[in-house]
Enzyme design. Structure first.
Site, PDB file in Angstrom:
ATOM      1  CG  ASP A 174      12.690 -18.964  62.798  1.00  0.00           C
ATOM      2  OD1 ASP A 174      11.793 -19.753  63.155  1.00  0.00           O
ATOM      3  OD2 ASP A 174      13.455 -19.211  61.848  1.00  0.00           O
ATOM      4  CG  HIS A 189       6.971 -23.651  55.327  1.00  0.00           C
ATOM      5  ND1 HIS A 189       7.853 -22.598  55.214  1.00  0.00           N
ATOM      6  CD2 HIS A 189       7.530 -24.520  56.199  1.00  0.00           C
ATOM      7  CE1 HIS A 189       8.903 -22.837  55.993  1.00  0.00           C
ATOM      8  NE2 HIS A 189       8.724 -23.975  56.591  1.00  0.00           N
ATOM      9  CD  GLU A 208      16.515 -16.267  61.237  1.00  0.00           C
ATOM     10  OE1 GLU A 208      15.358 -16.620  60.948  1.00  0.00           O
ATOM     11  OE2 GLU A 208      17.489 -16.478  60.499  1.00  0.00           O
ATOM     12  CB  CYS A 230      12.703 -10.720  55.090  1.00  0.00           C
ATOM     13  SG  CYS A 230      13.817 -11.596  56.207  1.00  0.00           S
TER      14      CYS A 230
END
Length: 576
Positions: A456, A191, A432, A503
């Site tokens: 992921d 993140h 994912e 994405c």
């Protein structure tokens, strides 16, 4: 003496500046008996005045950089500092017990926490508790003569050094003053890295030693492209770094010319370049980035940044604002994706041995349908104000997808019966989980679009936790197995007549880009700061020529390095 700190290249670019450590100082207080009460009361009132002034400064800067909504919390905090009952109670403790001011603050804080913590079901009081903790912390720091690090207060160019970058801390920063980030923890897709790229700030993460080895005010050069930090650079090295920084600014100005261009390859193949965003605070950057859509709005931050579950109306207002601002450009909004490393602080969650494979994302939504239905109603109502696409995360089985769609259909039918205005809504899913990629042909017949979440997908396919430094070497976006799954999903989507997007962070990766363009990916969604560089690169590429490159890598490559070598050989001049 010059040293080199190695880490992971997280956000491109070079930055040179002084270290600003974002450390939590020791605010421990002890009880002391006071004999000069007037002196102590005066000391307390001076600290109180300094705290009010500091919060006022933060409010002004946050309001300027992020808007009035983000600044509201500081208005509430200032009101507390002017609450005569609350402040009077602290002074009474000092007078009655003859104790020092910081200890009196701790006594009142304990009482306030006990009273408000007992009322956990009241969202307003829980928010008040959070604000009081922030106020008491600042007040105590002033009394102890300790400076609290705060990016909102930074008034000169700095390189931020911290264990890990937290979104709530970073978004308050003035982008003009924060030149770079260095962290102990994190990986390329953590993140903190995603946040740095969205802010277009050079970053090196995963150094494991930055907070131990770097001191406040120390001069460093951050190379977010190579993944290293130069400590104590020479005069010549500083000059070179600053020259590189100046060149980066010039390049960015050149890229600005592409802001209003369509994204078309050299041979005329058009694709959509979209932006990923996490909060409404990201919206100005998205609009300014030249994005043709929002390909991923991560709604979990609406929940993670709040002190209570956001209500339907609170969510509706945020979704409406984003859709109105982007209209007529489409906005893909992902339903709540919590669990794993993202747990709601105000909701008790069951401990899991392996949370990344546990009750997260759509599994949480299906288990807590009241929360899911509230979000869906807010989204459906907001659809009247723009072009909305709803996306379900972490779908692994057709049963999950069908159950989620049935709940959506039920809520839409109820709102239709009440004559609630709404627009056309596309409903899609994230791919994912490897099982979804392998059955992409089945899923493609039941959705309006698919979006590949490579962050992921890579982790689950290669059994490598992207937050675990010990297996970081296994997190390989160019692994042939990953490319085969991506190619399979794109082919399945096109066979069913639906668009396929990506994405995950791989969408903005210059090595992956030629392959994805050759495979026929329709939409690339990435950090806003990457969009113009990607548009420039696509305009130099020939999609039809790259189709054979993509086919060769998918069918022939055995390792990530083989893939990299093939891409660099096929488009050497473009990837310089």
């Amino acid at each position: 003496m010059k040293t080199m700190l190695k880490g992971i290249a997280a956000s491109d670019g070079v930055a040179c500046g002084r270290v600003y450590r974002l450390d939590e100082p020791d605010l421990h207080v002890s009880q002391q008996t006071i004999t000069d009460l007037d002196y102590e009361l005066n000391r307390f009132r001076q600290a109180l005045e300094a705290t009010v002034s500091e919060i006022e400064t933060i409010k002004t800067r946050v309001n300027k950089n992020l808007g009035a909504d983000r600044a509201q919390v500081f208005i509430a905090q200032m009101a507390m500092l002017k609450d005569r009952d609350l402040i009077g109670n602290i002074e009474h403790q000092m007078q009655d017990r003859h104790v020092n001011a910081e200890f009196a603050v701790s006594l009142v804080s304990a009482t306030v926490e006990d009273e408000l913590a007992a009322l956990a079901d009241n969202p307003y009081l829980q928010e008040r508790l959070t604000n009081w903790r922030a106020v008491a912390k600042r007040l105590t720091a002033h009394l102890l003569g300790v400076t609290l690090p705060d990016l909102a207060l930074v008034s000169e160019p700095v390189i931020v050094v911290t264990h890990d970058l937290i979104a709530s801390e970073a978004v308050a920063a003035n982008p003009q003053q924060v030149l770079g980030f260095i962290t102990d923890a994190g990986g390329r897709t953590s993140h903190s890295s995603i946040l740095a790229r969205s802010l277009n700030i050079p970053a090196v993460v995963g150094t494991q030693a930055a907070t131990h080895e770097l001191t406040n005010g120390e001069l460093v050069v951050v190379n977010g492209t190579q993944g290293n930090v130069m400590v104590g650079p020479t005069t010549e090295e500083v000059a070179t770094a600053r020259q590189t920084m100046a060149q980066r600014v010039k390049n960015q100005r050149k890229l600005e010319k592409l802001k209003h261009f369509e994204t078309v390859s050299r041979d005329g193949v058009g694709v959509t370049l979209a932006a990923n965003m996490g909060t409404v605070a990201d919206l100005p950057r998205v609009v300014a980035s030249g994005a043709e859509a929002i390909g991923l709005f991560r709604t979990e931050f609406l929940y993670l940044d709040a002190q209570h579950l956001p209500t339907e109306d609170e969510q509706f207002e945020i979704y409406r604002r984003v859709l109105e601002k982007m209209r007529p450009r489409p906005v893909v909004i992902r339903t709540l994706d919590v669990g794993g490393d993202k747990n709601l602080p105000y909701r008790t969650s069951q401990s899991e041995a392996n949370p990344f494979m546990g009750a997260r994302a759509i599994r949480q939504s299906l288990a807590h349908q009241q929360v899911f239905r509230s979000q869906l109603r807010a989204l459906i109502r907001a659809s009247a104000f723009g072009q909305l696409k709803i996306m379900f995360p972490m779908i692994a089985t057709l049963d999950e997808l069908r159950q989620a769609k049935a709940i959506y259909d039920d809520e839409r039918a109820k709102l239709t019966a009440k004559r609630v205005p709404m627009g056309e809504i596309a409903v899609g899913m994230m791919v994912e989980v490897p099982a979804a990629a392998l059955l992409a042909d089945r899923f493609a017949n039941e959705v309006d679009f698919m979006s590949i979440g490579t962050n992921d997908l890579i982790g689950y396919t290669l059994a490598a936790d992207r937050t675990n430094q010990n297996v970081a070497y296994l997190y390989q976006p160019y692994h042939p197995a990953i490319l085969r799954l991506i190619d399979r999903v794109i082919s399945a989507g096109h066979a069913a007549g639906i668009p396929v997007a990506m994405c995950g962070e791989m969408a903005g990766d210059p090595i992956a880009l030629p392959l994805l363009l050759g495979m026929g990916l329709d939409e690339f969604s990435m950090a806003p700061g990457t969009i113009l560089k990607t548009r420039q690169l696509i305009r130099q590429l020939d999609a039809h020529e790259l189709a054979s490159l993509a086919e060769t890598t998918v069918n022939s490559a055995g390792t990530s390095q083989e893939v990299i070598t093939m891409v660099q050989a096929a488009v050497p001049n473009v990837l310089k």
